[in-house]
Each structure stands twice: as structure tokens, then as C-alpha cells.
Enzyme design. Structure first.
Site, PDB file in Angstrom:
ATOM      1  CD  GLU A  56      -0.046  -0.920  -3.549  1.00  0.00           C
ATOM      2  OE1 GLU A  56      -0.081  -0.859  -4.783  1.00  0.00           O
ATOM      3  OE2 GLU A  56       0.817  -0.352  -2.861  1.00  0.00           O
ATOM      4  CD  GLU A 114       5.038  -1.522   1.612  1.00  0.00           C
ATOM      5  OE1 GLU A 114       5.195  -0.503   0.929  1.00  0.00           O
ATOM      6  OE2 GLU A 114       4.492  -2.553   1.175  1.00  0.00           O
TER       7      GLU A 114
HETATM    8  C1  GLA Z   1       4.304  -0.256  -2.347  1.00  0.00           C
HETATM    9  C2  GLA Z   1       4.647  -1.724  -2.429  1.00  0.00           C
HETATM   10  C3  GLA Z   1       6.079  -1.948  -2.143  1.00  0.00           C
HETATM   11  C4  GLA Z   1       6.961  -0.955  -2.839  1.00  0.00           C
HETATM   12  C5  GLA Z   1       6.565   0.400  -2.453  1.00  0.00           C
HETATM   13  C6  GLA Z   1       7.546   1.346  -3.062  1.00  0.00           C
HETATM   14  O1  GLA Z   1       4.174   0.191  -1.073  1.00  0.00           O
HETATM   15  O2  GLA Z   1       3.905  -2.534  -1.560  1.00  0.00           O
HETATM   16  O3  GLA Z   1       6.434  -3.206  -2.609  1.00  0.00           O
HETATM   17  O4  GLA Z   1       6.875  -1.098  -4.226  1.00  0.00           O
HETATM   18  O5  GLA Z   1       5.254   0.576  -2.934  1.00  0.00           O
HETATM   19  O6  GLA Z   1       8.868   0.881  -3.007  1.00  0.00           O
END
Ligand code: GLA
Length: 391
Positions: free
Chosen positions: A174, A280
Site C-alpha cells: 500500500e 486478498e
Molecule cells: C489490507 C492488508 C491486509 C489486511 C486487510 C484487512 O488489505 O493488506 O493485511 O489487513 O487489509 O484484513
């Protein structure tokens, strides 16, 4: 198993043709009808996606203490990401002390169960996710050299500890900016300049030259952030940084899947010769609205918004299934670019979306709270099987 339609076609033809031809027709008819069939009890995501991409999941370090979760995990997934226990705040909350208790438990569990591991994440370029001490030098702000020294020590210590056990690392998480910022404002950026990203990859590669190294972010498939990401990739390449893949987090919302944008991004990554992981995935069914907008003034009214507290209506589950199928059909089409697709959490009861951005009962994954497959599971298996049949 044959559907009624396939059986009657074959039956009609049997009066006209030879037994061998009938057998061939039966097989063809059952394949043709396959899309209507429900997956059998042994259906598995990782098997259905074989030869397309690996299928993984983010889970917490206590997984080994939940024996009921383990069969679901190991039959469906081949690669796991620790949800929180390897993040800087978990492992290295204090300068002079690393805490590997939970991370070790996680690695031990995964290794024992022959699951590959994605280490997550070495540098999280967000100030509220970076322990304060990184940025401080006594009473003053740490300068760039000190920050990089700390980063090197952090990365070196963690990556070396798990060398040979962790195949892949989310090295920087990020760092791209939202809105007009090219990069997210952070202590890292302020003290070190944009080079801190390349440095993180350099240190990770030195600590484990065999590991696959990933840059991970959210919304980076969308138009605004995609261009920033492309500029970042080009600049990292110019600096000789060993970036092997881009992570698109893929936290989606029902009815708002950015399929076109995602496809444009996958094409752009293919052109750049860059591999992609969808790191994710989930599809939130309690739409978030603009919870963050206007300085957060809608948060209070949203805090009591919990429409599926007593269960998710089948109409919504169906829509979710259709949208998961569209997503996986698209991902399969770009399987030459995509290395892995990971879900964020094992089943609905464990999703972070039950807590973020406010507390509610959510249903974003392929398995329900009883670990039973939802319509979305069947839809994803169907999409993957269809894609493989057309390969
Ligand atoms: C982001 C992070 C993850 C996690 C999600 C929420 O996507 O990369 O590690 O913290 O937020 O669980």
C-alpha cells in the site's frame, strides 16, 4: 454423472448407432451438459484451478487450534498468507525486540500441512501500520539513513529466519497514493524519498534470492491508481529492484466489480512482462457506501447498518455467485499473467468484513459460517472447470 438431457439424447441415438459411437456421444453429451451440474462433494478449488493458477487463502495463526477448519483449508487451498502475525506491528513492535511466537506457530502449521506460504508484509507504507519507533530517533525524527538501516535489519531478520520455508513475500504494501498523491504520504516517503520501495526489494532479495517478491496494493486495478502503479513498476525496474509480481488485493463489493478495469490492468501487466497475484479476494455483500467520505460524518449512521444479521437472502447469494463466476472467468482468461488467487479468510464467520469498517454480519466468501459451500463456491468451480475445458 449425466443430466437427464444428456441421457435422453444418447438414448435416442442408441437406436441408430453402434455401441462405440454411443459411448463417445455419452461422454461428449455429459461434458456439454456439465455446466448445469453441481460440483460433487470432493470438488476442490485448488484442483479446479490446476494448470491455471494456485489458489490460496489468508488465515490467522490460530488455525492449528481449530481442527474443524483444517480439512476445509487443506482440501481447498494450496498456499496460505498469515492474516496479521507477520506484520511489522506484530513482529517488531519495539526496536530491540522481535516477537516470532505467532509467526513461528503459523509457519510450523503450514509446513506440517504442506501448504506453501506467502509472508505478509515486510513494509507497510502506512503510518498507522508502522510502529512509531521506526520513525523516531530519540526526541527527533529519524533521518533517511537510520530508517533504511532499520528497514534492512527488519527485512533481513524476518526473511532469513524463514528462508526455505516461505516462498513468497509481500515486500511493500500500500505505498501508492489515493487521490492526487502519487505515493502515500508516510514517514518512509518523507525521510527516504520514493527509493525506500526499491530498497525494500533489494534487502528482501539479498536475504532470500530464491523468494518471489511482490508489491501489493488496493484499488490498483482502477484507472487512477493503475497509472501510478505502472509508473512505479517502470521506476523500480530502472532502479534494478527485483519485483517479481504485483498484488491486486481484490476486496470487492457486490454489484461493483470493476471487471473492465481489471481486464485493462491485466493486459497492461502482460505488456510490461509483470506477473500478477490477486492477493486478498472477497465480495462484500453489505455495501459500504461512502463510509470514509465527508470526514467520516456518515459513519455513525452506518455503524448500525447490519441488514444480513439473521442470514443472507438467497437472491443476494445468487447474485454474489454470478459475480464470482464472472470474476473467475476473467481471471482464468489471463492465467498466463496470474500466478495465484488468494481469498481473504476461510469462511464468512472469519472475514475481516464482519468488523471493517464497522461491525456487521457479513457473507463475502465461498463458504458459510458452518464451513458449507455457498452458491458462490459452485459458481467458481463451474467457471474454472469451463475455462480448463476450453484451454
Ligand atoms: C489490507 C492488508 C491486509 C489486511 C486487510 C484487512 O488489505 O493488506 O493485511 O489487513 O487489509 O484484513
Amino acid at each position: 454423472m449425466l443430466t437427464q438431457r444428456a441421457k435422453s439424447t444418447a438414448c435416442l441415438l442408441s437406436t441408430l448407432t453402434s455401441p462405440l459411437l454411443i459411448a463417445a456421444l455419452l461422454l461428449a453429451a455429459s461434458r456439454w451438459a456439465g455446466a448445469d451440474e453441481r460440483p460433487g462433494p470432493d470438488a476442490s478449488l485448488k484442483n479446479a484451478a490446476q494448470s491455471l493458477f494456485a489458489v490460496g487463502v489468508g488465515i490467522d495463526f490460530r488455525i492449528g487450534q481449530r481442527p474443524d477448519d483444517v480439512p476445509l483449508l487443506t482440501t481447498q487451498f494450496s498456499i496460505v498468507t498469515p492474516e496479521n502475525c507477520m506484520k511489522p506491528a506484530a513482529v517488531h513492535a519495539h526496536e530491540d525486540h522481535y516477537n516470532f511466537e505467532q509467526a513461528d506457530q503459523f509457519v510450523e502449521f503450514a509446513t506440517r500441512n504442506e501448504l506453501e506460504i506467502v509472508g505478509h508484509c515486510l513494509v507497510w507504507a502506512k503510518d498507522d501500520r508502522t510502529p512509531k519507533w521506526f520513525y523516531q530517533d530519540g526526541d527527533t525524527k529519524a533521518n533517511g539513513d537510520l530508517l533504511l538501516e532499520r528497514m534492512k535489519d527488519h527485512i533481513d531478520t524476518i526473511v532469513s529466519r524463514y528462508r526455505g520455508k516461505i516462498s513468497t513475500w509481500d515486500v511493500v504494501n500500500e505505498a501508492l497514493g489515493d487521490g492526487s498523491d502519487e505515493l502515500r504520504p508516510s514517514g518512509w516517503l518523507e525521510a527516504c524519498g520514493p527509493e525506500f520501495i526499491a530498497k525494500a526489494f533489494e534487502y528482501a532479495h539479498a536475504a532470500d534470492p530464491k523468494a518471489t517478491l511482490i508489491y501489493n496494493d488496493y484499488n490498483n486495478e482502477l484507472a487512477g491508481k493503475r497509472d501510478k502503479m505502472i509508473r512505479l513498476i517502470k521506476s523500480l525496474k530502472e532502479q534494478g529492484a527485483p519485483v517479481h509480481a504485483i498484488g491486486l488485493q481484490g476486496h470487492y463489493e457486490l454489484d461493483k466489480l470493476p471487471l473492465k478495469e481489471l481486464e485493462t490492468t491485466l493486459i497492461a501487466m502482460r505488456e510490461l512482462g509483470m506477473k500478477v497475484v490477486i492477493s486478498e479476494i472477497d465480495i462484500d455483500v453489505v455495501t459500504r457506501g461512502r463510509w470514509w467520505a465527508d470526514g467520516g460524518k456518515h459513519r455513525e449512521e452506518l455503524a448500525s447498518f447490519d441488514p444480513f444479521r439473521d442470514g443472507c437472502p438467497s437472491e443476494i447469494l445468487q447474485r454474489q455467485a454470478e459475480q464470482y463466476a464472472q470474476l473467475f472467468t476473467l481471471l482464468a482468461k489471463y492465467s498466463d499473467v496470474i500466478q495465484r488467487v488468494s481469498f481473504w479468510n476461510l469462511h464468512d464467520g472469519q472475514s475481516w468484513l464482519n468488523y471493517f469498517p464497522w461491525r456487521r454480519v457479513n457473507h463475502p466468501l465461498l463458504f458459510d459460517r458452518e464451513r458449507q459451500p455457498k452458491p458462490a463456491f459452485e459458481a467458481v468451480i463451474g467457471a474454472l472447470e469451463k475455462a480448463r475445458a476450453n484451454q
